[in-house]
Scaffold this motif. Structure first.
Motif, short mmCIF file in Angstrom:
data_model
loop_
_atom_site.label_atom_id
_atom_site.label_comp_id
_atom_site.label_asym_id
_atom_site.label_seq_id
_atom_site.Cartn_x
_atom_site.Cartn_y
_atom_site.Cartn_z
N TRP A 1 3.91 1.63 -1.20
CA TRP A 1 4.69 1.85 -2.42
C TRP A 1 3.75 2.30 -3.55
CZ3 TRP A 1 9.62 2.68 -2.87
CH2 TRP A 1 10.53 2.11 -1.98
N THR A 2 3.35 3.54 -3.48
CA THR A 2 2.50 4.13 -4.51
C THR A 2 3.32 4.36 -5.78
OG1 THR A 2 3.05 6.36 -3.77
CG2 THR A 2 1.11 5.30 -2.77
N PRO A 3 2.67 4.55 -6.92
CA PRO A 3 3.43 4.84 -8.15
C PRO A 3 4.37 6.02 -8.00
CG PRO A 3 1.16 4.31 -8.70
CD PRO A 3 1.23 4.39 -7.20
N LYS B 1 0.83 -1.21 0.00
CA LYS B 1 0.00 0.00 0.00
C LYS B 1 0.87 1.26 0.00
CE LYS B 1 -3.78 2.07 2.71
NZ LYS B 1 -4.65 1.88 3.89
N PHE C 1 -7.15 1.17 -1.12
CA PHE C 1 -6.40 -0.02 -1.50
C PHE C 1 -6.90 -1.26 -0.77
CE2 PHE C 1 -2.77 -2.92 -0.83
CZ PHE C 1 -2.49 -3.22 -2.15
N PRO D 1 -6.12 5.65 -5.20
CA PRO D 1 -6.04 6.33 -3.90
C PRO D 1 -5.67 5.34 -2.80
CG PRO D 1 -8.03 6.98 -5.08
CD PRO D 1 -7.44 5.84 -5.84
N THR D 2 -4.71 5.69 -1.97
CA THR D 2 -4.22 4.78 -0.95
C THR D 2 -5.32 4.33 0.00
OG1 THR D 2 -2.02 5.77 -1.04
CG2 THR D 2 -2.55 4.54 0.94
N LYS D 3 -6.24 5.21 0.33
CA LYS D 3 -7.29 4.85 1.28
C LYS D 3 -8.21 3.77 0.74
CE LYS D 3 -10.31 8.66 -0.23
NZ LYS D 3 -11.37 7.82 -0.78
N LYS E 1 5.85 7.05 -5.26
CA LYS E 1 6.97 6.67 -4.40
C LYS E 1 7.96 5.80 -5.15
CE LYS E 1 7.78 5.11 0.35
NZ LYS E 1 7.10 4.56 1.56
N ASN F 1 -0.55 -0.99 -5.89
CA ASN F 1 -1.44 0.10 -5.50
C ASN F 1 -1.38 1.19 -6.58
OD1 ASN F 1 -2.94 2.07 -4.25
ND2 ASN F 1 -1.49 2.45 -2.59
N THR F 2 -2.40 1.27 -7.39
CA THR F 2 -2.40 2.23 -8.49
C THR F 2 -3.44 3.33 -8.31
OG1 THR F 2 -3.92 0.82 -9.74
CG2 THR F 2 -1.57 0.54 -10.15
#
Length: 374
Positions: free
Chosen positions: A57-59, A55, A216, A212-214, A61, A209-210
């Motif tokens: 490691w977003t694009p 979660k 995921f 919104p983080t919330k 990041k 995770n591609t």
């Protein structure tokens, strides 16, 4: 900048299967002579922790991470080592899994097993190169020791993930979180880069995770080896052997030229020979061959017997150091620790370790996830 970076001359972003158990029916002279000193460290203790890592490691990041500049470069004329690499017993090998039929091609077919590992050291995000490798539970990654363990702080890297076939920011086969780190204790105790290799057991893959983080939610895409296959493993090979190496070079040469982006996989091919000592890294027994890789290729595999038609071979080394041997400001060689009976002992211990599953994670629908089966 830490002490290791300061003392680097130049920085660079490197058997037999029986009853399902790796090496179960083979006892070699090398294994009998070697005194295995495998150190194992838990990276992510639970599936919940692993999910949180994917979660995180977003694009954005992933894109912001830097090639690991603590990898090492050496500048100097080639000379004979006083203790050149040599076998400590007969040669051995573990066969690869998941060979694919790629047909004939004029260009080199890139292995789907190779990708990037992403991790944190001191709150900073970095990446190196790595590959999926054969194991009992199809859950093992091979890379350089310094891409998984920081000898300056004597701690494992954090937030460790592997993305096979990474290409321009995409994770076509999912994201695999590190579970157990296995490496030679000499790398920890003596900072001995003759043991600069690591084998990491990983959890099942999760779709990246591609969004919104919330929002995921983990989607389990299965085991690493089932999805991309796994390279074989070999040890005690003739120091003069032929290898392909693959990785993601990104940094500049010493003269400032920057020919690679780090977004796509590259390769080199050559015949190895013993390298001179590099006392600043306790190196006595490295092998090297001609290759112009730059930072980022660290940890990428050396594949012995690589076949273009199947995209598999045998891991017989990993990129550890780069060298400018003629003093012209250009990297011209890569080097690896020599894989001997002790390396096999570390590998065998890792290759028989199981990883937990994701209880409650949604399974990828048939046909929607990675389809390659070994």
């Amino acid at each position: 900048m830490n002490s290791r970076a300061k003392r680097a001359i130049v920085p660079l972003a490197g058997a037999v299967i029986a009853s399902g158990v790796v090496g179960a029916s083979l006892t070699t002279t090398a294994e009998a002579q070697a005194k295995p000193r495998t150190k194992t460290v838990t990276l992510a203790k639970s599936a919940a922790e692993a999910t949180a890592i994917v979660k995180a490691w977003t694009p954005a990041k992933l894109k912001a991470a830097k090639s690991y500049t603590e990898e090492l470069g050496v500048k100097g004329k080639l000379a004979r080592s006083v203790r050149p690499a040599k076998a400590d017993g007969p040669a051995g090998s573990v066969p690869p899994i998941g060979a694919s039929s790629s047909g004939s091609a004029k260009n080199v077919n890139l292995p789907r097993t190779v990708g990037k590992v992403f991790f944190e050291i001191g709150g900073e995000q970095y990446w190196c190169s790595a590959t999926s490798i054969q194991s009992k539970y199809r859950n093992l990654v091979a890379t350089a020791g310094h891409c998984a363990y920081d000898t300056d702080t004597n701690t494992a890297t954090k937030q460790f993930v592997f993305i096979p076939s990474y290409h321009q920011g995409k994770a076509p086969y999912g994201v695999y979180v590190g579970y157990k780190l296995n490496f030679h204790s000499d790398f920890d105790v003596f900072e001995d880069y003759d043991r600069d290799y690591a084998f990491i057991n990983v959890y099942n893959g999760i779709k990246p995770n591609t969004g919104p983080t919330k929002d995921f939610r983990p989607v389990d895409v299965g085991r690493l080896g089932d999805n991309v296959g796994g390279q074989g493993f070999t040890w005690n090979r003739n120091p003069k052997s032929t290898y392909f190496t693959f990785g993601y070079p990104a940094g500049a040469h010493l003269d400032g030229d920057k020919p690679y982006s780090g977004n796509t996989m590259k390769w080199c091919y050559g015949t190895s020979s013993t390298m001179p000592a590099a006392p600043e890294f306790n190196v006595q027994e490295h092998l090297g061959f001609k290759c112009a890789f730059t930072p980022g290729a660290s940890g990428g595999p050396w594949l012995y017997g690589y076949r273009n038609s199947t995209r598999v071979g045998y891991v017989g080394g990993v990129n550890s150091l780069v060298w400018d041997t003629d003093g012209n400001g250009r990297y011209d060689r890569v080097s690896s620790p020599y894989f001997d009976g002790e390396t096999y002992s570390v590998y065998k211990a890792a290759a028989n370790l199981w990883s937990p599953v994701y209880p409650g994670a949604k399974k990828a629908p048939v046909g929607s996830g990675p389809a390659h089966k070994g």
